[in-house]
Design an enzyme around this catalytic site. Sequence first.
Site, PDB file in Angstrom:
ATOM      1  N   ARG A   2       4.408  51.989 -18.893  1.00 18.49           N
ATOM      2  CA  ARG A   2       4.478  52.759 -17.652  1.00 18.49           C
ATOM      3  C   ARG A   2       5.185  54.083 -17.932  1.00 18.49           C
ATOM      4  O   ARG A   2       6.048  54.151 -18.810  1.00 18.49           O
ATOM      5  CB  ARG A   2       5.254  52.002 -16.564  1.00 18.49           C
ATOM      6  CG  ARG A   2       4.573  50.728 -16.096  1.00 18.49           C
ATOM      7  CD  ARG A   2       3.340  51.007 -15.254  1.00 18.49           C
ATOM      8  NE  ARG A   2       2.784  49.795 -14.689  1.00 18.49           N
ATOM      9  CZ  ARG A   2       1.906  49.001 -15.298  1.00 18.49           C
ATOM     10  NH1 ARG A   2       1.490  49.289 -16.527  1.00 18.49           N
ATOM     11  NH2 ARG A   2       1.443  47.920 -14.701  1.00 18.49           N
ATOM     12  N   ILE A  11      19.374  74.036 -17.056  1.00 20.71           N
ATOM     13  CA  ILE A  11      19.390  72.629 -17.484  1.00 20.71           C
ATOM     14  C   ILE A  11      18.870  72.512 -18.913  1.00 20.71           C
ATOM     15  O   ILE A  11      19.160  71.546 -19.597  1.00 20.71           O
ATOM     16  CB  ILE A  11      18.579  71.710 -16.539  1.00 20.71           C
ATOM     17  CG1 ILE A  11      17.081  72.043 -16.560  1.00 20.71           C
ATOM     18  CG2 ILE A  11      19.136  71.723 -15.138  1.00 20.71           C
ATOM     19  CD1 ILE A  11      16.221  70.947 -15.946  1.00 20.71           C
ATOM     20  N   ASP A  12      18.112  73.514 -19.367  1.00 20.46           N
ATOM     21  CA  ASP A  12      17.514  73.445 -20.706  1.00 20.46           C
ATOM     22  C   ASP A  12      18.555  73.641 -21.820  1.00 20.46           C
ATOM     23  O   ASP A  12      18.316  73.248 -22.964  1.00 20.46           O
ATOM     24  CB  ASP A  12      16.421  74.515 -20.858  1.00 20.46           C
ATOM     25  CG  ASP A  12      15.388  74.453 -19.743  1.00 20.46           C
ATOM     26  OD1 ASP A  12      15.218  73.373 -19.145  1.00 20.46           O
ATOM     27  OD2 ASP A  12      14.761  75.490 -19.454  1.00 20.46           O
ATOM     28  N   GLY A  22       8.589  87.221 -10.164  1.00 21.90           N
ATOM     29  CA  GLY A  22       8.701  88.609  -9.714  1.00 21.90           C
ATOM     30  C   GLY A  22       9.588  89.482 -10.556  1.00 21.90           C
ATOM     31  O   GLY A  22      10.584  90.014 -10.060  1.00 21.90           O
TER      32      GLY A  22
HETATM   33  O1  F6P Z   1      14.054  76.182 -17.006  1.00 26.41           O
HETATM   34  C1  F6P Z   1      14.365  75.150 -16.133  1.00 26.41           C
HETATM   35  C2  F6P Z   1      13.160  74.311 -15.823  1.00 26.41           C
HETATM   36  O2  F6P Z   1      13.575  73.257 -14.971  1.00 26.41           O
HETATM   37  C3  F6P Z   1      12.427  73.763 -17.040  1.00 26.41           C
HETATM   38  O3  F6P Z   1      13.098  72.669 -17.632  1.00 26.41           O
HETATM   39  C4  F6P Z   1      11.091  73.441 -16.432  1.00 26.41           C
HETATM   40  O4  F6P Z   1      10.082  73.479 -17.410  1.00 26.41           O
HETATM   41  C5  F6P Z   1      10.900  74.572 -15.442  1.00 26.41           C
HETATM   42  O5  F6P Z   1      12.174  75.069 -15.142  1.00 26.41           O
HETATM   43  C6  F6P Z   1      10.206  74.182 -14.166  1.00 26.41           C
HETATM   44  O6  F6P Z   1      10.015  75.339 -13.422  1.00 26.41           O
HETATM   45  P1  F6P Z   1       9.612  75.354 -11.879  1.00 26.41           P
HETATM   46  O7  F6P Z   1      10.889  75.198 -11.101  1.00 26.41           O
HETATM   47  O8  F6P Z   1       8.978  76.677 -11.705  1.00 26.41           O
HETATM   48  O9  F6P Z   1       8.698  74.199 -11.644  1.00 26.41           O
END
Ligand code: F6P
Length: 361
Positions: A278, A141-142, A80
């Site tokens: 796996r 977290i990225d 949004g």
């Molecule tokens: O940007 C943080 C993150 O957790 C990424 O690592 C991941 O690709 C994305 O958000 C997942 O987003 P959502 O919470 O919309 O599934």
Amino acid sequence: MTAAKRIGILTSGGDCAGLNAVIRAAVHRAAHYGWDVVGIEDGTQGLLARPVRYVNLDVNRVDGAMMRQGGTILGTTNKGDPFAYPMADGSKKDRSHEIIGGLRELGVDSLIGIGGDGSMAILRRLAHIGGIKLIGIPKTIDNDLGITEMSVGFDTAVAVATEALDRLQPTAASHARVMVLEVMGRDAGHIALSAGIAGGADVILLPELAWSVAGVADKIRRVQAGGRNFALVVVSEAVRTMEGVKAQQEFTDGQKRYGGIGNYIGHLIAEATGAETRVTVLGHVQRGCPPGHNDRVLASAFGVAAVDLLAEGKSDRLIAWSNRRVIDIPIEDAIATYAAVDINGTLVKTARGLGIYVGDA
Ligand code: F6P
């Protein structure tokens, strides 16, 4: 005398561990100046609602127990964009004036926004138009936000991914398997690289480095030839397939999100090496847990510093971590600098020095 008297605080974008610790710290520091803090619910969504959705925060409400909790007590959203808000009929509408109206309704002249680069860009535009003082606190977290060495949430996500490898290793050894762990990180491989090193991976695949099936298979065969019966492979979610495509899945909201590269690589490894393989996709487990001590400390330092900056009359600044201390930088500079993994940096060299396959050199 300082200008800010009533501060709004919100969390925006994907959640992570440590958000509540930031909120707690900001409320404590604001109390020191005798200022009120209002917590805005669900990011900018709370400001679009009428009446505005918010909660009054004071030091009695934000105790140490809250700091230990994952998620955000305020709620958040990663959808949004108020400048192009998706309406029910499929059209997009500029609702920025409603957000600014919401801030006025709350009587705040200052805003602390806890978010990643996308959120910062939006909040900055809103603050500029609305004449609101904005201080940003980096969380993701990225860990891909420029300039700051660390964003809130990254350290805990790495700890979770490392623990996952710790748990996969014994079962891998028991069954003589190759275990593939797909981790988050969007277009940056920081989580994969740090967790892979810390968790004793044999292969780490990053979006930043080209890889080949031959390279991965060769490493696994060498592990097998050395007498070890298992191998650990960490794959960052935005690693490209052999065709150069990033694996994505379409969700019910029509949005595409990364996911699926772990299975793709698991199949290739099984085919190329004959090893029983796996795949584990770690997903949101990396976000929704109690923050580790590093994130608690970082979040606390950031929350205090954000309020101190407002006390100094500063605005449009992002709190950042550099050389073991808090600094502040223009938000514009931070969002203009994407922090991908430095492919010539210390951690890639460390991984290679440990004999980990991180792509074809
Ligand atoms: O940007 C943080 C993150 O957790 C990424 O690592 C991941 O690709 C994305 O958000 C997942 O987003 P959502 O919470 O919309 O599934």
